[in-house]
Design a protein around this motif. Structure first.
Motif, short mmCIF file in Angstrom:
data_model
loop_
_atom_site.label_atom_id
_atom_site.label_comp_id
_atom_site.label_asym_id
_atom_site.label_seq_id
_atom_site.Cartn_x
_atom_site.Cartn_y
_atom_site.Cartn_z
N ASP A 335 31.67 34.20 37.93
CA ASP A 335 31.05 33.19 38.50
C ASP A 335 31.02 31.98 37.81
O ASP A 335 31.19 30.93 38.24
CB ASP A 335 29.60 33.78 38.69
N ALA A 336 30.74 32.14 36.32
CA ALA A 336 30.47 30.84 35.40
C ALA A 336 31.94 30.29 35.44
O ALA A 336 31.92 28.73 35.35
CB ALA A 336 29.80 31.31 34.28
N SER A 346 43.04 32.22 39.41
CA SER A 346 41.88 33.21 39.61
C SER A 346 41.18 33.25 38.34
O SER A 346 41.60 33.51 37.13
CB SER A 346 42.42 34.67 39.83
N ALA A 347 39.74 33.66 38.44
CA ALA A 347 39.09 33.79 37.06
C ALA A 347 39.10 35.30 36.75
O ALA A 347 38.49 36.27 37.34
CB ALA A 347 37.47 33.49 37.48
N ARG A 348 40.01 35.51 35.61
CA ARG A 348 40.24 36.81 35.40
C ARG A 348 40.74 36.88 33.79
O ARG A 348 40.82 35.61 33.38
CB ARG A 348 41.16 37.62 36.04
N ASN A 349 40.76 37.96 33.33
CA ASN A 349 41.53 38.05 31.96
C ASN A 349 42.97 38.75 32.08
O ASN A 349 43.03 39.87 32.30
CB ASN A 349 40.36 38.78 31.13
N PRO A 350 43.98 38.15 31.59
CA PRO A 350 44.01 36.74 30.90
C PRO A 350 43.86 35.72 31.90
O PRO A 350 43.95 35.93 33.21
CB PRO A 350 45.50 36.61 30.45
N LEU A 351 43.36 34.53 31.32
CA LEU A 351 43.05 33.38 32.22
C LEU A 351 43.86 32.38 32.17
O LEU A 351 44.09 31.84 31.34
CB LEU A 351 41.72 32.77 31.78
N HIS A 363 37.69 23.91 26.72
CA HIS A 363 36.49 24.02 25.95
C HIS A 363 35.52 24.64 27.06
O HIS A 363 35.26 25.80 26.49
CB HIS A 363 35.96 22.69 25.55
N ALA A 364 35.26 24.40 28.04
CA ALA A 364 34.49 25.14 29.05
C ALA A 364 34.69 26.58 29.07
O ALA A 364 33.97 27.51 28.89
CB ALA A 364 34.28 24.36 30.26
N THR A 365 35.96 26.65 29.75
CA THR A 365 36.41 28.18 29.78
C THR A 365 36.27 29.04 28.69
O THR A 365 36.03 30.21 28.82
CB THR A 365 37.72 28.30 30.47
N GLY A 366 36.67 28.38 27.54
CA GLY A 366 36.50 29.16 26.32
C GLY A 366 35.33 29.68 25.95
O GLY A 366 35.05 30.79 25.25
N SER A 367 34.25 28.66 25.84
CA SER A 367 32.98 29.05 25.59
C SER A 367 32.35 29.79 26.54
O SER A 367 31.86 30.82 26.14
CB SER A 367 32.20 27.63 25.83
N ILE A 368 32.75 29.99 27.79
CA ILE A 368 32.18 30.86 28.77
C ILE A 368 32.71 32.22 28.30
O ILE A 368 31.91 33.17 28.23
CB ILE A 368 32.42 30.55 30.36
N MET A 369 34.13 32.39 28.15
CA MET A 369 34.68 33.72 27.77
C MET A 369 34.08 34.26 26.69
O MET A 369 33.88 35.49 26.37
CB MET A 369 36.14 33.55 28.13
N LEU A 370 33.87 33.40 25.34
CA LEU A 370 33.27 34.05 24.24
C LEU A 370 31.96 34.65 24.49
O LEU A 370 31.59 35.27 23.90
CB LEU A 370 33.27 32.93 23.44
#
Length: 470
Positions: A335-336, A346-351, A363-370
């Motif tokens: 959701d974030a 899609s918001a999934r891993n791998p992104l 930066h935003a996606t890396g921060s959220i995933m970490l």
């Protein structure tokens, strides 16, 4: 006196005698003396040569016995047959340590082996520690001492390098310089007649300038001593064990007089003491740099962010093939992520952050995933496609590494492209952020960090068990 204190006069000498110092630039003794002077060594230097009165502005003595002051270290560069006489003079002078540069010992056959045994016995009777013979010497970029006969100093850093091969040793120094990988100590160990890998592991484990020990080994003479030292060592150790095949083993026996032994046995022994095994120079430094400058991974779950779907898929394949996991993200993370992604992904891993990703999206996606509790480490990938912006990728990685240090989750970078992007990611190398040109190298580096996390966890459990029983 333990091996650490015994080796201190060799690696932190207050005085050095160069036996075989020469005026001829074609001689090894000339190169050694010149390198010591060029690097600005501040201790006392005594060139030893019975045939000339002065070399490079320094007064020359005919023998170490003619030197009035104490000598910590003697570097010997004379023909092999002359080494025993010189060693006996060093013993009489009470020199504390010697480095025998000369070749012509066990690596040449039975006659050389007997000569090597002779100088070893002289060293033992004289209470001198001996490095070599058949060695390049050593280089110390931290304390500005170049006690080797090949020119070229490494960048200062926190990785110690031990090599049984002299030529490969200097080649690895130049490779590390090109990759902006700094080294703390570089030691060519040669035939290991006396000082061996285990002694150096003990010494470097106590060295405040060293975080990681990287080694090139052809053979180990005392397996128990080596494994005991590795088990005691609090620092990560990465090893290339050469001579894995019949052809390589035969070559090792004539190179440094080493008996390589069964590779299966070595592999099992390394696993027992949690030594990380590398299979070439690139992999050795991939692992060492990651271990020196990223935190250990506390688990094997990897998050992957890429601006190209294919690169993300390949990275996921490599992660799972080396024993890591590419887990699903939590609903909170998904959701974030959504507000930061274009509708086509899609918001999934791998992104896949898509090819037009800029600094903020990385930066935003890396921060959220970490921040996801299912993620223990992060691989950031940049494909140099037509609309990609590698400089913004690099900026995002640098900021993430700085901002998220408190999470204690490693971050490594990976790129796909040509010389243009390589120039850009050089900034990551300069800042000691692990960056790799292939998915396989990135995945193996993260696996290395996971193995280090496991090693530290076991050390913690053993310590806790001892405290519980005390």
């Amino acid at each position: 006196m333990g091996s650490v204190e015994e080796l201190r006069p060799i690696f932190s000498p207050k005085s050095i005698a160069v036996i075989g110092a020469s005026r001829s630039p074609m001689k090894i003794g000339y190169e050694i003396l010149q390198n010591i002077l060029v690097q600005g060594y501040t201790g006392k230097i005594y060139p030893i040569n019975p045939e000339v009165p002065e070399i490079m502005g320094l007064k020359v003595q005919p023998s170490v016995l003619a030197v009035k002051d104490d000598i910590d270290l003697a570097i010997i560069a004379v023909p092999a047959e002359a080494v025993p006489k010189v060693m006996m003079e060093c013993a009489k002078k009470k020199v504390k340590g010697v480095i025998v540069i000369s070749s012509g010992f066990a690596e040449t056959g039975e006659k050389g082996r007997l000569l090597e045994e002779e100088i070893l016995q002289i060293a033992r009777k004289g209470n001198m520690r001996l490095i070599g013979p058949n060695t390049l010497g050593y280089k110390d970029p931290i304390d500005n001492l170049d006690a080797a006969f090949v020119f070229g100093m490494p960048r200062p850093g926190e990785i110690a390098l031990i090599s049984q091969s002299g030529a490969l040793c200097i080649g690895m120094v130049y490779y590390a310089n090109g990759e902006y990988i700094g080294l703390s100590r570089v030691i060519s160990i040669g035939n290991k007649a006396d000082v061996d890998d285990a002694d150096l592991i003990d010494y470097l484990d106590q060295d405040p300038a060293t975080k990681v020990i990287a080694m090139y080994i052809e053979g180990i003479k005392d397996g128990k001593k080596f494994l005991d030292a590795a088990r005691r060592c609090q620092k990560p150790i990465v090893v290339i064990k050469a001579g894995r095949t019949p052809a390589g083993s035969a070559a090792a026996s004539t190179h440094t007089g080493s008996l390589s032994g069964s590779d299966i046995v070595y592999d099992s022994a390394f696993r027992q003491v949690h030594i990380q095994r590398a299979y070439d120079v690139i992999e050795l430094f991939d692992f060492a740099r990651a271990l020196a400058y990223q935190p250990p991974a506390l688990g094997g779950r990897v998050g992957i962010i890429s601006n190209g779907g294919g690169a993300g898929i390949m990275t996921a394949d490599w992660c799972e093939s080396v024993g890591l996991k590419v887990p699903n993200l939590t609903k909170k993370t998904i959701d974030a992520l959504r507000p930061h992604l274009p509708s086509i992904t899609s918001a999934r891993n791998p992104l896949d952050v898509t090819g037009d990703a800029r600094f903020h999206r990385y930066h935003a996606t890396g921060s959220i995933m970490l921040s996801d509790p299912n993620i223990d480490s992060l691989i950031m990938v940049c494909v140099h496609a037509g609309i990609a912006r590698p400089r913004e990728f690099v900026g995002a990685v640098i900021k993430l590494v700085g901002d998220k240090r408190n999470l204690k989750k490693p971050i490594v970078a990976c790129w796909v492209g040509g010389p243009e992007i390589d120039e850009v990611v050089q900034e990551l190398r300069v800042k000691n952020i692990p960056v790799y040109s292939s998915a396989s190298r990135a995945a193996k580096a993260v696996k290395c960090l996971y193995e280090e996390g496991h090693r530290l966890e076991l050390i913690g459990k053993k310590k806790q068990a001892r405290e519980n029983h005390s």
